[in-house]
Design a protein around this motif. Structure first.
Motif, PDB file in Angstrom:
ATOM      1  N   GLY A 270       1.813 -10.474  -0.352  1.00  0.00           N
ATOM      2  CA  GLY A 270       0.662  -9.607   0.534  1.00  0.00           C
ATOM      3  C   GLY A 270       0.260  -8.896  -0.161  1.00  0.00           C
ATOM      4  N   PHE A 271      -0.140  -8.396  -0.588  1.00  0.00           N
ATOM      5  CA  PHE A 271       0.000  -6.762  -1.336  1.00  0.00           C
ATOM      6  C   PHE A 271      -0.279  -7.326  -3.042  1.00  0.00           C
ATOM      7  CE2 PHE A 271       4.586  -6.678  -1.146  1.00  0.00           C
ATOM      8  CZ  PHE A 271       4.740  -5.317  -2.381  1.00  0.00           C
ATOM      9  N   ALA A 272      -1.754  -6.177  -3.173  1.00  0.00           N
ATOM     10  CA  ALA A 272      -1.443  -6.491  -4.594  1.00  0.00           C
ATOM     11  C   ALA A 272      -1.073  -4.309  -5.311  1.00  0.00           C
ATOM     12  CB  ALA A 272      -2.855  -6.369  -5.312  1.00  0.00           C
ATOM     13  N   ALA A 273      -0.880  -3.901  -6.601  1.00  0.00           N
ATOM     14  CA  ALA A 273      -0.571  -2.925  -7.037  1.00  0.00           C
ATOM     15  C   ALA A 273      -1.056  -2.598  -7.762  1.00  0.00           C
ATOM     16  CB  ALA A 273       0.910  -3.105  -7.465  1.00  0.00           C
ATOM     17  N   ASN A 274      -1.439  -1.698  -8.235  1.00  0.00           N
ATOM     18  CA  ASN A 274      -2.211  -1.563  -9.425  1.00  0.00           C
ATOM     19  C   ASN A 274      -1.637   0.469 -10.281  1.00  0.00           C
ATOM     20  OD1 ASN A 274      -4.482   0.073 -11.375  1.00  0.00           O
ATOM     21  ND2 ASN A 274      -6.071   1.494  -9.613  1.00  0.00           N
ATOM     22  N   PHE A 275      -1.066   0.168 -11.195  1.00  0.00           N
ATOM     23  CA  PHE A 275      -0.772   1.096 -12.063  1.00  0.00           C
ATOM     24  C   PHE A 275      -1.278   1.629 -12.887  1.00  0.00           C
ATOM     25  CE2 PHE A 275       3.102  -1.727 -10.251  1.00  0.00           C
ATOM     26  CZ  PHE A 275       3.419  -0.936  -9.184  1.00  0.00           C
ATOM     27  N   GLU A 276      -2.075   2.913 -12.870  1.00  0.00           N
ATOM     28  CA  GLU A 276      -3.012   2.911 -14.142  1.00  0.00           C
ATOM     29  C   GLU A 276      -3.907   1.954 -14.233  1.00  0.00           C
ATOM     30  OE1 GLU A 276      -0.696   6.857 -15.761  1.00  0.00           O
ATOM     31  OE2 GLU A 276       0.838   5.205 -15.832  1.00  0.00           O
ATOM     32  N   GLY A 277      -4.308   1.201 -13.681  1.00  0.00           N
ATOM     33  CA  GLY A 277      -5.092   0.293 -13.949  1.00  0.00           C
ATOM     34  C   GLY A 277      -6.554   0.875 -14.200  1.00  0.00           C
TER      35      GLY A 277
ATOM     36  N   VAL B 103      -2.603   7.208 -11.659  1.00  0.00           N
ATOM     37  CA  VAL B 103      -2.387   7.209 -10.622  1.00  0.00           C
ATOM     38  C   VAL B 103      -2.204   5.570 -10.317  1.00  0.00           C
ATOM     39  CG1 VAL B 103      -4.536   6.522  -8.911  1.00  0.00           C
ATOM     40  CG2 VAL B 103      -5.204   8.106  -9.935  1.00  0.00           C
ATOM     41  N   SER B 104      -1.683   5.307  -9.462  1.00  0.00           N
ATOM     42  CA  SER B 104      -0.988   4.158  -8.885  1.00  0.00           C
ATOM     43  C   SER B 104      -0.990   4.285  -7.421  1.00  0.00           C
ATOM     44  CB  SER B 104       0.242   4.217  -8.711  1.00  0.00           C
ATOM     45  OG  SER B 104       0.904   3.881 -10.550  1.00  0.00           O
ATOM     46  N   ALA B 105      -1.456   2.700  -7.000  1.00  0.00           N
ATOM     47  CA  ALA B 105      -2.339   1.989  -5.841  1.00  0.00           C
ATOM     48  C   ALA B 105      -1.240   0.985  -4.986  1.00  0.00           C
ATOM     49  CB  ALA B 105      -3.156   2.285  -5.499  1.00  0.00           C
ATOM     50  N   LEU B 106      -1.509   0.893  -3.907  1.00  0.00           N
ATOM     51  CA  LEU B 106      -0.937  -0.250  -2.610  1.00  0.00           C
ATOM     52  C   LEU B 106      -1.993  -0.855  -2.146  1.00  0.00           C
ATOM     53  CD1 LEU B 106       1.674  -2.021  -3.296  1.00  0.00           C
ATOM     54  CD2 LEU B 106       1.261  -1.731  -0.562  1.00  0.00           C
ATOM     55  N   GLY B 107      -2.349  -2.241  -2.662  1.00  0.00           N
ATOM     56  CA  GLY B 107      -3.325  -2.712  -1.433  1.00  0.00           C
ATOM     57  C   GLY B 107      -3.046  -3.535  -0.174  1.00  0.00           C
ATOM     58  N   MET B 108      -4.116  -3.373   0.565  1.00  0.00           N
ATOM     59  CA  MET B 108      -4.470  -5.250   1.498  1.00  0.00           C
ATOM     60  C   MET B 108      -5.504  -5.252   1.962  1.00  0.00           C
ATOM     61  SD  MET B 108      -0.702  -4.610   3.454  1.00  0.00           S
ATOM     62  CE  MET B 108       1.267  -4.766   2.260  1.00  0.00           C
TER      63      MET B 108
ATOM     64  N   ALA C   4     -10.297  -4.217   2.180  1.00  0.00           N
ATOM     65  CA  ALA C   4      -9.259  -3.430   1.722  1.00  0.00           C
ATOM     66  C   ALA C   4      -8.830  -2.416   1.957  1.00  0.00           C
ATOM     67  CB  ALA C   4      -8.783  -4.501   0.392  1.00  0.00           C
ATOM     68  N   LEU C   5      -7.754  -1.675   2.841  1.00  0.00           N
ATOM     69  CA  LEU C   5      -7.114  -1.004   2.432  1.00  0.00           C
ATOM     70  C   LEU C   5      -6.212  -0.007   1.382  1.00  0.00           C
ATOM     71  CD1 LEU C   5      -6.154   0.174   6.637  1.00  0.00           C
ATOM     72  CD2 LEU C   5      -7.934   1.065   4.704  1.00  0.00           C
ATOM     73  N   THR C   6      -6.237   1.214   0.607  1.00  0.00           N
ATOM     74  CA  THR C   6      -5.316   1.048  -0.117  1.00  0.00           C
ATOM     75  C   THR C   6      -5.078   2.007   0.254  1.00  0.00           C
ATOM     76  OG1 THR C   6      -6.917   2.797  -1.978  1.00  0.00           O
ATOM     77  CG2 THR C   6      -6.407  -0.298  -1.802  1.00  0.00           C
ATOM     78  N   VAL C   7      -3.406   2.839  -0.271  1.00  0.00           N
ATOM     79  CA  VAL C   7      -2.409   4.072  -0.518  1.00  0.00           C
ATOM     80  C   VAL C   7      -2.560   4.052  -1.711  1.00  0.00           C
ATOM     81  CG1 VAL C   7      -0.932   5.571   0.101  1.00  0.00           C
ATOM     82  CG2 VAL C   7      -1.641   3.561   1.640  1.00  0.00           C
TER      83      VAL C   7
END
Length: 273
Positions: free
Chosen positions: A203-210, A215-220, A232-235
């Motif tokens: 139910g969520f996706a992550a981005n680790f310096e992609g 910068v890293s982020a979590l999105g839904m 989508a919202l991301t932090v």
């Protein structure tokens, strides 16, 4: 038969330079035109075209890079960025979606003291509609208006995960994808599909310096009342702080914000038009 001379009403008047023009804005717009028409631009040539110091041209070009309108190639030339070739989102409800989302974004940012973004998907790209920054000295800055590859961002991947496999194939493996430079290579495609499966389950996706170093982020994904993905919202956090924020309840906080926002979306006509 003789052609009739153009009448005053049929002539298109030449645009006059505004009386109170802003030089920095005009210079930035000239750089955009140079990139659009020439395809590549060196720093010294940009400075010469504008009649400014190289340091001034560098600052202007740096802002275009920041907003996605330019990128630097391997030869240090500036070339059109992803935002240059992407037209309007074409979604009549994006203004309403942004207005609905901002109060929830502000609450979530205040709760986590991190940067919160709202984005929509336009084909293989995502467009950032709004940003609310955290107050930490070390924080992720404003990304409003930026365009990035959907398959690299956390929010983009969260939205892609809800598409059917044939649509994913069309976006990233078709001839159109090849023409647009969006093809995911054979060696990476299987892993990408597995990642989308995992995102769908979690139910969520992550981005680790992609997308950006450090910068890293979590999105839904966000849905309307019919269950359709509308954004989508991301932090986003500095990579060094992501684990701490994640362990402090990031997933639960983001999920609750999305749930509350989806209630507002369902009660309003924020649907694809």
């Amino acid at each position: 038969m003789q052609n009739k001379p153009a009448t005053q009403s049929s002539r298109k008047p030449v645009q006059k330079r505004p009386t109170y023009s802003i030089e920095a804005v005009d210079n930035a717009l000239q750089l955009l035109q140079l990139l659009r028409d020439g395809g590549a631009l060196r720093l010294k040539d940009a400075a010469a075209e504008l009649g400014v110091a190289p340091s001034t041209a560098h600052r202007l070009l740096a802002m275009l890079v920041y907003r996605g309108f330019a990128v630097q190639d391997e030869n240090r030339r500036y070339v059109p960025g992803p935002a240059m070739g992407v037209g309007p989102a074409g979604l009549s409800w994006t203004r309403l979606l942004r207005d609905l989302a901002l109060p929830h974004m502000e609450l979530l940012s205040a709760r986590l003291d991190e940067t919160v973004n709202l984005m929509v998907r336009v084909g293989t790209k995502v467009r950032f509609l709004a940003t609310v920054e955290g107050s930490n000295v070390l924080r992720i800055g404003d990304r409003q208006g930026t365009v990035m590859p959907a398959d690299k961002t956390s929010g983009g991947k969260a939205m892609l995960a809800e598409l059917e496999p044939p649509m994913i194939e069309q976006l990233f493996r078709s001839q159109n994808a090849e023409i647009g430079g969006d093809t995911i290579p054979d060696a990476e495609y299987a892993a990408f599909i597995r990642e989308l499966d995992s995102i769908r389950n979690n139910g969520f996706a992550a981005n680790f310096e992609g997308t950006e170093e450090g910068v890293s982020a979590l999105g839904m994904a966000l849905h309307n009342g019919h269950g359709q993905v509308v954004g989508a919202l991301t932090v986003a956090t500095p990579a060094t702080r992501f684990r701490k924020v994640f362990d402090a309840g990031l997933v639960a906080a983001l999920r609750e914000s999305c749930r509350q926002l989806e209630i507002d979306i369902a009660a309003n006509p924020a649907e694809p038009g």
